[in-house]
Design an enzyme around this catalytic site. Structure first.
Site, PDB file in Angstrom:
ATOM      1  N   GLU A 173     -30.694 -22.473   1.737  1.00 51.17           N
ATOM      2  CA  GLU A 173     -29.899 -21.578   2.581  1.00 51.17           C
ATOM      3  C   GLU A 173     -29.134 -20.544   1.763  1.00 51.17           C
ATOM      4  O   GLU A 173     -27.932 -20.352   1.948  1.00 51.17           O
ATOM      5  CB  GLU A 173     -28.954 -22.396   3.467  1.00 51.17           C
ATOM      6  CG  GLU A 173     -29.693 -23.354   4.385  1.00 51.17           C
ATOM      7  CD  GLU A 173     -28.775 -24.208   5.249  1.00 51.17           C
ATOM      8  OE1 GLU A 173     -27.540 -23.995   5.209  1.00 51.17           O
ATOM      9  OE2 GLU A 173     -29.287 -25.083   5.963  1.00 51.17           O
ATOM     10  N   GLU A 216     -37.521 -29.358   8.383  1.00 53.94           N
ATOM     11  CA  GLU A 216     -36.413 -30.006   9.098  1.00 53.94           C
ATOM     12  C   GLU A 216     -36.572 -29.835  10.608  1.00 53.94           C
ATOM     13  O   GLU A 216     -35.608 -29.587  11.322  1.00 53.94           O
ATOM     14  CB  GLU A 216     -35.065 -29.422   8.642  1.00 53.94           C
ATOM     15  CG  GLU A 216     -34.829 -29.504   7.146  1.00 53.94           C
ATOM     16  CD  GLU A 216     -33.471 -28.965   6.712  1.00 53.94           C
ATOM     17  OE1 GLU A 216     -32.556 -28.867   7.569  1.00 53.94           O
ATOM     18  OE2 GLU A 216     -33.314 -28.647   5.520  1.00 53.94           O
TER      19      GLU A 216
END
Length: 347
Positions: free
Chosen positions: A176, A282
């Site tokens: 991220e 995910e």
């Protein structure tokens, strides 16, 4: 189901469980005993073949899930992983704050437990995550010297990756690091080092375990021509041209209902980057619509670089988005329509 049929179905699973001659962690040994007793019930509620086995027949490497010690000790989670899945990602236990909240005081217990479980049950592991702005110890976030941060990154990455050398198939090295417009996110890493922290982390990981696949992982990589997708493509292509050893891109795929339709186009764009692998890392989808789940699975099947899919948990009740019921099993560990639809397209 007749007893002899159950025994025939259970034979491969029970054979795969560790034997008594292996020196198991006591908690794992107790878990193994419980799994052996409960497997027949699970076979009544699941596919006769695992999703992992089915997706491997389609040329992919795994269908997996996120888990951790506390979940594995709830026997239905462990049994479902045993029966149906081929890969595990630690949900929290390998994050920096979990491993070293106080500098120099390393806590390996939960991470070791997951690695031992995976090895004893023949499951691949995705290490998650080495460098992330969140769940970061305060002592790291408070570093204000670039040279100090360089050394801290190298030490952390080499220590963690080195501990599990040869045991973990792939690592989310950086997680991220992009804003929605494709620029670098502001963090202690980028503020002090600019882009350099990416190279430092990947090179340290490669040195610590040359055989591990090294990934950059992010969310909202779900639509072609989105700002973050375009920015990531540009940065990663540049870094690879500079010799940074980036092997793969992970698309987290935390989706809202209707979001699955963009996955194929996004993966096709990411596949133009000179990495060797892509992965859905995910996956969860608000409301668990069958259409969206099957679109994501079909997208991975359609893109040769996509090596596998990891769903972010097993039961809705344990999801970080529990109120949206985003996973493949309900609160009672029963497979949902989305689960059955995935089995259908993989058969």
């Amino acid at each position: 189901m007749k007893a002899n049929v159950i025994l025939c179905l259970l034979a491969p699973l029970v054979a795969a469980l560790p034997t008594e001659t292996i020196h198991l962690d006591p908690e794992l040994a107790a878990l193994r005993a419980n799994l052996t007793e409960r497997t027949a019930d699970l076979w009544d509620r699941q596919a006769s073949q695992s999703i992992d086995q089915l997706i491997k027949r389609k040329g992919k490497l795994y269908f997996g899930t996120a888990t951790d010690r506390g979940l594995l000790q709830r026997e239905k989670n462990a049994a479902i992983i045993q029966a149906d899945l081929g890969q595990v990602t630690p949900e929290n236990s390998m994050k920096w704050q979990s491993l070293e909240n106080n500098q120099g005081q390393l806590n390996w217990g939960d991470a070791d437990y997951l690695v031992n479980f995976a090895q004893q049950n023949g499951k691949s592991i995705r290490g998650h995550t080495l460098i992330w702005h969140s769940q970061l110890p305060a002592w790291v976030n408070n570093i204000n010297n670039a040279d100090t941060l360089r050394q801290v990154i190298r030490t952390h990455v080499s220590t963690v990756v080195g501990r599990y050398k040869g045991k973990i198939r792939a690592w989310d090295v950086v997680n991220e690091i992009f804003n929605e417009d494709g620029t670098l996110r502001s963090s202690v890493f980028s503020r002090l080092l600019g882009e350099e922290f990416v190279s430092i982390a990947f090179r340290a990981a490669r040195d610590a375990d040359p055989s591990a696949r090294l990934y950059i992982n992010d969310y909202n990589l779900d639509r072609a021509n989105y700002g973050k997708v375009n920015g990531l493509k540009t940065y990663v292509s540049k870094w690879i041209s500079q010799g940074v050893p980036i092997d793969g891109i992970g698309s987290q795929s935390h989706l809202s209902g209707g979001g699955g339709s963009g996955t194929l186009g996004a993966l096709q764009q990411l596949a133009t980057v000179p990495v060797t692998e892509l992965a859905i890392t995910e996956l969860d989808i608000q409301g668990a619509p069958t259409t969206d789940y099957t679109q994501v699975v079909q997208a991975c099947l359609s893109v040769s670089k996509c090596v596998g899919i990891t769903v972010w948990g097993i039961s809705d009740k344990d999801s970080w988005r529990a109120s949206t019921n985003p996973l493949l099993f309900d609160a009672n560990f029963n497979p949902k329509p989305a689960y059955n639809s995935i089995v259908g397209i993989l058969q």
